[in-house]
Structures are given as structure tokens and as C-alpha cells.
Design an enzyme around this catalytic site. Sequence first.
Site: not given
Ligand SMILES: *Cc1c(COP(=O)(O)O)cnc(C)c1O
Length: 385
Positions: A181, A209, A238
Site C-alpha cells: 500500500s 490495492h 479503493k
Molecule cells: C486500506 C487497506 C485495508 C483496510 O481496508 P478498509 O476497507 O479501508 O478498512 C486493508 N488492507 C490493506 C492492504 C489496505 O490498504
Amino acid sequence: MSLNQEARDALKDLEEAGLLRTTREIQTPQGAEVVIDGQPALLFCSNDYLGLANHPRLIQAAHEALNRYGVGAAASRLISGTMTPHREAEQNLAALVGQPSAILYSSGYAANVGTLSTLARPGDLILSDALNHASLIDGCRLSRARIEVYRHADPEHLRALLDEKRSAHPRAFVVTDGLFSMDGDRAPLASLREIADRYDASLIVDEAHSLGVLGEGGSGACAEAGVRPDVFIGTLGKAFGCAGAFAAAGPAVIDLLRNRARSFVFSTAPPPATAAVAAAAAELVRGADDRRARLRRHSLRLRAGLRELGYQVPDDDTPIVPVMIGDPRQTMRISNDLLESGFFVHGIRPPTVPEGTSRLRLVPTAGHEDDHIERLLEAFARLRR
Ligand SMILES: *Cc1c(COP(=O)(O)O)cnc(C)c1O
């Protein structure tokens, strides 16, 4: 000392270390062009990779579900909170990533904490990449399994740890982000799969991601690498432009999670409109090759342009573009300067990244025009001077 006084002192320490965080308010829908705290700016730090957060078809799916199902799910999924859109979302998401079953969670954080703490047990062994997301780390800790951290994206270190530790534990899990990330690099998934098989370990991949971004039809980093994970974690906040997350795996694994994952069992089901948007987004994402091509073009142009200007940017092709700065105060100074000239670029500091690796994390999206990318590069050129 009062609690409030202690909190004030803690905040002061953070501020002195350049680590105090504040929020900025976006007063428009998400997109390439937004208004932040009253000022127009080009947005370069969201995770709306495909530009779907304000997509008319998803807005329409939300409206229809609101009219049909109302606002709230009113109970946990195991009581009376499972509604038609939840089932449809789980079916569409499992199909998108080529797994038999899926379980919907209200966030990626909840998915990771619930899934890992259910599948791994005390006495088990977890091998975790050094740069794994905080929610994976918390899930590993909550499982009370033995945790060994292998050097980032280093299959040989993983192999050495398994060689040394595997026999002392009944079960083992290799846990990794698919696309990291904060660094924007891929996990070495083919090697991880091979090593996990050799040591009879399960492979759990968090594709927060990479889902929607990499692989055929946006099916993710594992699909791109020709690898089948034992458990696939995907998030919907995302590239899906929505909210929530899911784990996808074999049907018994998913049924066990439905029974035992505490963040699923003891939490109200996501609103039906959110699930309906997720179901619609799964279809939209699959057909979004044009958006993925545009995203990739922007990512390559931004990386090449920044390197030409002398910035330290890895030679890669993903939309997470880290510009290494090092010092947290300098990172935030640059971020603030850019915002004053109309570019919202977020600074990333510890504890999100290791000490000494503060950076700007640039993210182009399919919603950007070529001209937006060029304007950002010009702003970085001015900074250089
Ligand atoms: C953003 C993210 C999460 C968390 O997801 P949310 O839906 O925002 O709680 C989990 N794992 C990774 C690698 C992330 O980047």
C-alpha cells in the site's frame, strides 16, 4: 494529571516530532478535481484508482437499493441482517476473483482482523511480510499464533524461517499484501505460493490495492501472477469506489468465518445500499479495461517524469507512486507547498511507514486527464528549483 492534560501532552509530542495528523475536508464528490477546505485542487492521494467513487451507475445502484430496501440492515448478518444485496454482492465478488465463496465484511480492517484471528490459532505459525498493512498485523496478533516477520518481499528469508520453525507448529500461514500500500510494489506471489506448498502452509493475500487494478478483468495480483491463494482478501473502498471488504475462499472456510469471525458475527451488517453498490461495482470493474489502461498510462508517465526531474521514485508500473523524502517535517512541508499551489498530495509518515522513510504517496486515477498529470509534474519541477 487529568486525561485531557495527558492527551494534550501526547499531541504536543507528536507535533514536535512532525507526526501530528489532521484531517482536510473535501467539499465535493471524490474525483480528479475537488474543493478542499474552500480551495480547488487536483486530488492525487485517494485510492479511487478507477474513478468509480462518483460513477453514475453506482450512484443509481445505491438509489435503487435505498428505495427498495431502506437505509439500515438493523442486525448482524447472522440474526436478521442478511438481505438480498448482501448475497448478491458475495456471489459477484467470489466470481470476480475466481473463488467458490465469499463473505462480506463492513471494512478491510474488519476483514483482516476477523479472518486471520479465526483461521490461525494459538500454536500455529504465521509468516508475515515486514511491510504488511496494519490491519493484517493486528489480525495476526489477535490470533495469538506465533508470528515471524520475513524481510519485505524476500522469499529466501521466508524459506529460511519456514525451514527452521515449521516443524514445531501444527499449521502455518504465509500472509502478505498483494500490492504493497505504501511502496507500490508487488509481492513475489509465485515464489510465495511455491514455498507455501513446499512447507504445507496456507497463503493469505490481501489484495486491497490490486483488486480492480491488476490482473485480467481487475481480478488482482494473484491472478496476474497465475497464483491461487488459499484466502483472497479484497476491499471495496479503493478501486471499487464504495465501502466494505470481503474474504473469498473455499466454501467451508467461508462458512467457518461466518460462524466464528468476531468482526462479522458481532457487528451490524453493512447497509443494503452499500452491498448493492458493491455488487454493481464488481460488474463495472470487470469491464473496466479502458480505465485500467488509462490508469497504467498515467502511472508510467508520472513515474518517468518524476525520475527525469531527479526525484527518488521506483521504476515500476503500479498507481501507488512513492516519492521518497525521509524526514517527516520536510515531507509535510512539501505536501503543504503543493496544496497551496492546488495539488493535494499526502505525506506518509511513521508509524504508517518505517522511521526515516517518510514520503509523498502520489496516486493517479483513471479519472485524471493527461493534462492533470503534466500539471503535477510542472509543480514538482518548480519545487526542484
Ligand atoms: C486500506 C487497506 C485495508 C483496510 O481496508 P478498509 O476497507 O479501508 O478498512 C486493508 N488492507 C490493506 C492492504 C489496505 O490498504
